[in-house]
Design an enzyme around this catalytic site. Structure first.
Site, mmCIF file in Angstrom:
data_model
loop_
_atom_site.group_PDB
_atom_site.id
_atom_site.type_symbol
_atom_site.label_atom_id
_atom_site.label_comp_id
_atom_site.label_asym_id
_atom_site.label_seq_id
_atom_site.Cartn_x
_atom_site.Cartn_y
_atom_site.Cartn_z
ATOM 1 N N LYS A 1 39.220 29.629 39.811
ATOM 2 C CA LYS A 1 39.698 28.580 38.891
ATOM 3 C C LYS A 1 41.193 28.370 39.016
ATOM 4 O O LYS A 1 41.935 29.246 39.477
ATOM 5 C CB LYS A 1 39.328 28.918 37.439
ATOM 6 C CG LYS A 1 39.811 30.286 36.928
ATOM 7 C CD LYS A 1 41.241 30.345 36.479
ATOM 8 C CE LYS A 1 41.708 31.758 36.182
ATOM 9 N NZ LYS A 1 43.145 31.894 35.982
ATOM 10 N N ASP B 1 38.564 35.485 31.369
ATOM 11 C CA ASP B 1 38.210 34.354 32.237
ATOM 12 C C ASP B 1 36.753 34.371 32.685
ATOM 13 O O ASP B 1 36.312 33.463 33.386
ATOM 14 C CB ASP B 1 39.048 34.405 33.536
ATOM 15 C CG ASP B 1 40.516 34.174 33.288
ATOM 16 O OD1 ASP B 1 40.865 33.592 32.255
ATOM 17 O OD2 ASP B 1 41.308 34.589 34.153
HETATM 18 O O1 C5P Z 1 40.724 39.819 30.026
HETATM 19 P P1 C5P Z 1 41.429 40.229 31.270
HETATM 20 O O2 C5P Z 1 41.002 41.590 31.737
HETATM 21 O O3 C5P Z 1 41.387 39.212 32.354
HETATM 22 O O4 C5P Z 1 42.959 40.347 30.847
HETATM 23 C C1 C5P Z 1 43.853 41.127 31.608
HETATM 24 C C2 C5P Z 1 45.105 41.349 30.781
HETATM 25 O O5 C5P Z 1 45.836 40.135 30.646
HETATM 26 C C3 C5P Z 1 44.895 41.842 29.365
HETATM 27 O O6 C5P Z 1 44.768 43.229 29.318
HETATM 28 C C4 C5P Z 1 46.181 41.374 28.677
HETATM 29 O O7 C5P Z 1 47.245 42.237 28.979
HETATM 30 C C5 C5P Z 1 46.444 40.054 29.386
HETATM 31 N N1 C5P Z 1 45.898 38.909 28.626
HETATM 32 C C6 C5P Z 1 46.522 38.536 27.451
HETATM 33 N N2 C5P Z 1 46.025 37.481 26.719
HETATM 34 C C7 C5P Z 1 44.956 36.788 27.165
HETATM 35 C C8 C5P Z 1 44.319 37.132 28.377
HETATM 36 C C9 C5P Z 1 44.824 38.213 29.087
HETATM 37 O O8 C5P Z 1 47.508 39.142 27.036
HETATM 38 N N3 C5P Z 1 44.500 35.780 26.425
#
Ligand code: C5P
Length: 312
Positions: free
Chosen positions: A17, A147
């Site tokens: 994406k 995501d």
């Molecule tokens: O959910 P995902 O594992 O992709 O997110 C990785 C990191 O990115 C999270 O641990 C956080 O530190 C950051 N993040 C965030 N806010 C979001 C999405 C991701 O702070 N909405």
């Protein structure tokens, strides 16, 4: 009576994406930031093949130019976690041998790991016959990463909350992207931390964005299929912190924008830079110009479908 044989191998595919708009709000108590984003799924895919096995294992291969050395193949791998989550949720006792073939850059800000997780949930559900249904698979997706639900649904969507609360957005036509890949990935948590630190340092000057929203012009441009209009609205709050961590990305943006791109943007938390081109000819020309600068470049179009089973 005919009986349908259970599949021995299931092949699924999910897309990467680009966040064509990404506004980041405040850090929440759960460690995530409140987001308002517009996602577009693009034609770089992760292919997952799942076979019956006693344990849950994963092997990873990739298209030329994609470096998979940083991809863990143990329990940290998001596909392994996806398979484990589905097994635990449904009480399924067997395992799965997963093979992932990647074309989405690793740690590139294009949701490659999230696509692996979405494709794996669908593959295991089909292989194991767990039949949990689309709504439950989407719910499980959200437990795996912000995501992952979008990699499951694909197309064009607005994401709020952590980015996982989706509402479909209307889109017309096809947008042409040229992507400049970086040699070294960026860690998503590190990019968010950099943004927080920047905001803390400038607390007096920066207005706190408590409730981020997606700009209406971007949604109109997507609805109209108008690339020039979308180029005007491309925005990413994570771009400045990504540029701070990898200053060379500013030059990459400059090269693309002075070689015919309508606009360029750091994709998600970077470091992939996505350039929007007016049409396929402009995209080809831009690709040539970026390659002449020794950048690794791929083309993609969007929007494309989300995770699905591929009939081999
Ligand atoms: O959910 P995902 O594992 O992709 O997110 C990785 C990191 O990115 C999270 O641990 C956080 O530190 C950051 N993040 C965030 N806010 C979001 C999405 C991701 O702070 N909405």
């Amino acid at each position: 009576m005919t009986s349908v044989a259970a599949p021995t191998v299931v092949h699924t595919r999910a897309p990467g994406k680009i966040n064509v708009f990404l506004a980041v709000g405040d850090l929440q108590d759960d460690g995530y930031h409140e987001l308002a984003t517009a996602y577009q799924a693009v034609s770089l895919y992760e292919d997952v093949r799942a076979r019956h096995a006693d344990e849950i294992t994963v092997e990873v291969s990739a298209a030329p130019g994609i470096d998979v050395r940083g991809v863990p193949t143990d329990d940290r791998n998001l596909a392994v976690r996806a398979a484990r989550l589905l097994a635990e949720t449904t009480g399924y006792r067997g395992g799965v041998a997963l093979h992932i073939d990647k074309t989405v850059p690793v740690a590139g800000g294009m949701g490659g790991g999230s696509a692996d997780a979405a494709a794996t949930l669908l593959a295991c559900d089909t292989l194991w016959g767990t039949g949990v249904g689309r709504d439950e698979l989407l719910r499980l997706s959200a437990q795996l990463g912000a995501d992952v639900p979008f990699a499951f649904t694909g197309g064009t969507a607005v994401g709020t909350g952590r980015g996982d609360e989706l509402s479909p957005a209307l889109a017309k036509g096809q947008f042409q992207w040229v992507l400049a890949l970086a040699d070294v990935g960026l860690s998503t948590p590190q990019v968010y931390r950099e943004l927080d630190e920047h905001r803390r340092r400038h607390a007096g000057e920066i207005r706190s964005v408590r409730q981020p929203v997606v700009d209406n012009g971007v949604l109109q441009a997507l609805r109209a299929g108008d690339a020039a209009f979308l180029a005007d609205g491309l925005h990413n709050d994570l771009q400045a912190p990504a540029l701070h961590l990898q200053p060379r990305l500013a030059e990459v943006l400059e090269v693309g924008e002075s070689n015919g791109a309508l606009a360029g943007i750091v994709s998600g938390s970077g470091p992939t830079v996505a350039f929007l081109a007016a049409d396929p000819d402009a995209a080809l020309e831009l690709r040539g110009a970026l390659r002449a600068e020794r950048l690794q470049v791929v083309r993609a179009t969007g929007p494309v479908h989300g995770a699905r089973v591929v009939a081999d």
